[in-house]
Motif scaffolding. Structure first.
Motif, short mmCIF file in Angstrom:
data_model
loop_
_atom_site.label_atom_id
_atom_site.label_comp_id
_atom_site.label_asym_id
_atom_site.label_seq_id
_atom_site.Cartn_x
_atom_site.Cartn_y
_atom_site.Cartn_z
N ARG A 136 -20.90 9.13 2.54
CA ARG A 136 -20.09 8.23 3.06
C ARG A 136 -18.68 8.46 2.65
O ARG A 136 -18.23 9.02 1.53
N VAL A 137 -17.65 8.00 3.40
CA VAL A 137 -16.08 8.14 2.96
C VAL A 137 -15.66 6.62 2.95
O VAL A 137 -15.66 6.02 3.73
N ILE A 138 -14.85 6.61 1.75
CA ILE A 138 -14.34 5.34 1.54
C ILE A 138 -12.89 5.58 1.56
O ILE A 138 -12.19 6.29 0.63
N THR A 139 -12.04 4.71 2.39
CA THR A 139 -10.69 4.85 2.50
C THR A 139 -10.00 3.71 1.88
O THR A 139 -10.12 2.46 2.22
N GLY A 140 -8.91 3.86 1.19
CA GLY A 140 -8.07 2.54 0.86
C GLY A 140 -7.03 3.21 -0.14
O GLY A 140 -6.57 4.49 0.09
N TYR A 141 -6.12 2.11 -0.38
CA TYR A 141 -5.15 2.41 -1.41
C TYR A 141 -5.29 2.80 -2.77
O TYR A 141 -5.87 2.06 -3.25
N ALA A 142 -4.51 3.65 -3.20
CA ALA A 142 -4.68 4.07 -4.56
C ALA A 142 -3.95 2.88 -5.30
O ALA A 142 -2.98 2.72 -5.27
N ILE A 143 -4.72 2.45 -6.49
CA ILE A 143 -4.04 1.35 -7.34
C ILE A 143 -4.03 1.96 -8.74
O ILE A 143 -4.94 2.36 -9.21
N ALA A 144 -2.64 1.87 -9.20
CA ALA A 144 -2.32 2.43 -10.52
C ALA A 144 -3.19 1.52 -11.61
O ALA A 144 -3.13 0.41 -11.44
N PRO A 145 -3.81 2.20 -12.42
CA PRO A 145 -4.63 1.05 -13.47
C PRO A 145 -3.40 0.41 -14.12
O PRO A 145 -2.41 1.13 -14.70
N PRO A 153 8.92 -7.50 4.98
CA PRO A 153 9.03 -6.13 5.64
C PRO A 153 9.11 -5.22 4.57
O PRO A 153 9.67 -5.48 3.36
N ILE A 154 8.13 -4.11 4.49
CA ILE A 154 8.21 -2.87 3.43
C ILE A 154 8.91 -1.84 3.74
O ILE A 154 8.86 -1.50 4.96
N GLN A 155 9.78 -1.31 3.26
CA GLN A 155 10.51 0.09 3.48
C GLN A 155 9.54 1.13 3.52
O GLN A 155 8.36 1.05 2.81
N PRO A 156 9.60 1.84 4.42
CA PRO A 156 8.84 2.92 4.57
C PRO A 156 8.48 3.85 3.39
O PRO A 156 7.20 4.36 3.42
N GLY A 157 9.43 4.02 2.46
CA GLY A 157 9.04 4.89 1.31
C GLY A 157 8.30 4.22 0.28
O GLY A 157 7.73 4.87 -0.45
N MET A 158 8.31 2.92 0.36
CA MET A 158 7.46 2.00 -0.57
C MET A 158 6.13 1.78 -0.24
O MET A 158 5.25 1.14 -1.06
N VAL A 159 5.58 2.14 0.84
CA VAL A 159 4.26 1.78 1.42
C VAL A 159 3.25 2.91 0.56
O VAL A 159 3.70 4.28 0.57
N PRO A 160 2.41 2.72 0.05
CA PRO A 160 1.45 3.42 -0.83
C PRO A 160 0.74 4.32 -0.03
O PRO A 160 0.31 4.00 1.10
N ALA A 161 0.29 5.41 -0.41
CA ALA A 161 -0.44 6.34 0.40
C ALA A 161 -1.88 6.09 0.38
O ALA A 161 -2.29 5.39 -0.68
N VAL A 162 -2.53 6.25 1.59
CA VAL A 162 -3.96 5.94 1.68
C VAL A 162 -4.63 7.06 1.27
O VAL A 162 -4.39 8.20 1.52
N THR A 163 -5.84 6.68 0.52
CA THR A 163 -6.43 7.66 -0.03
C THR A 163 -7.85 7.67 0.42
O THR A 163 -8.42 6.49 0.65
N SER A 164 -8.70 8.74 0.75
CA SER A 164 -9.93 8.74 1.12
C SER A 164 -10.83 9.46 0.29
O SER A 164 -10.38 10.46 -0.38
N VAL A 165 -12.05 8.78 -0.14
CA VAL A 165 -12.83 9.50 -1.25
C VAL A 165 -14.16 9.59 -0.52
O VAL A 165 -14.81 8.68 0.32
N VAL A 166 -14.88 10.91 -0.61
CA VAL A 166 -16.13 11.00 -0.20
C VAL A 166 -17.03 11.22 -1.37
O VAL A 166 -16.98 11.76 -2.30
N LEU A 167 -18.13 10.00 -0.81
CA LEU A 167 -19.07 10.03 -1.88
C LEU A 167 -20.13 11.01 -1.75
O LEU A 167 -20.54 11.64 -0.89
N PRO A 168 -21.04 11.33 -2.76
CA PRO A 168 -22.15 12.21 -2.91
C PRO A 168 -22.86 12.33 -1.56
O PRO A 168 -23.41 13.09 -1.04
#
Length: 154
Positions: A51-60, A33-48
């Motif tokens: 198209r819309v790509i939705t996913g989790y942001a991953i820190a490099p 189980p993951i704490q609600p505060g620990m769930v990463p935010a979902v990010t959406s990116v609109v391509l030129p």
């Protein structure tokens, strides 16, 4: 299938039936189980193109910092310190060997001095005892004639 005039010979063969062995079921991975505060935010990116790509942001991932290498290697420093230490000890070793040689010469001279003193004391004892003895017999030898291996005193 067979022409009617031909004879058909049937042979019975042993038939072996292989039953498949069922695979062991793999239990599902436990859900953590993951704490609600620990769930990463979902990010959406609109391509030129729209198209819309939705996913989790991953820190490099950050590469681990590389330890700064010293300007001089540790081996070279250790060799230099060893040489300095050896040079510092050499003066002491020279003094130590000089001290041992001087001590050996002193012991040798003390042994010679003791031999001279003890030898002189023994010589004094021997020569003074011969001249002071009262029980000695004095023999005066006068003219003696020796004839045919026979002593004739006069």
């Amino acid at each position: 299938m067979f022409p009617e005039n031909t004879t058909h010979q049937t042979t019975e063969q042993a038939v072996t039936i292989h039953q498949p062995t069922p695979l062991a079921t793999i239990p599902a991975a436990p859900v953590i189980p993951i704490q609600p505060g620990m769930v990463p935010a979902v990010t959406s990116v609109v391509l030129p193109d729209g198209r819309v790509i939705t996913g989790y942001a991953i820190a490099p991932s950050q590469p681990e910092p590389v330890a700064a290498k010293p300007v001089v290697s540790r081996t070279a420093v250790n060799i230099a310190l060893g040489g300095i230490g050896f040079g510092a000890v050499c003066g002491g070793l020279v003094l130590l060997t000089t001290f041992i040689a001087a001590l050996a010469a002193l012991v040798q001279q003390l042994i010679i001095l003791a031999a001279v003193i003890f030898g002189g004391w023994i010589a004094v004892q021997v020569f003074t005892a011969a001249g002071q003895s009262k029980s000695a017999t004095t023999v005066n030898i006068r003219k003696a004639v020796i004839k045919r291996n026979h002593f004739h005193g006069r």
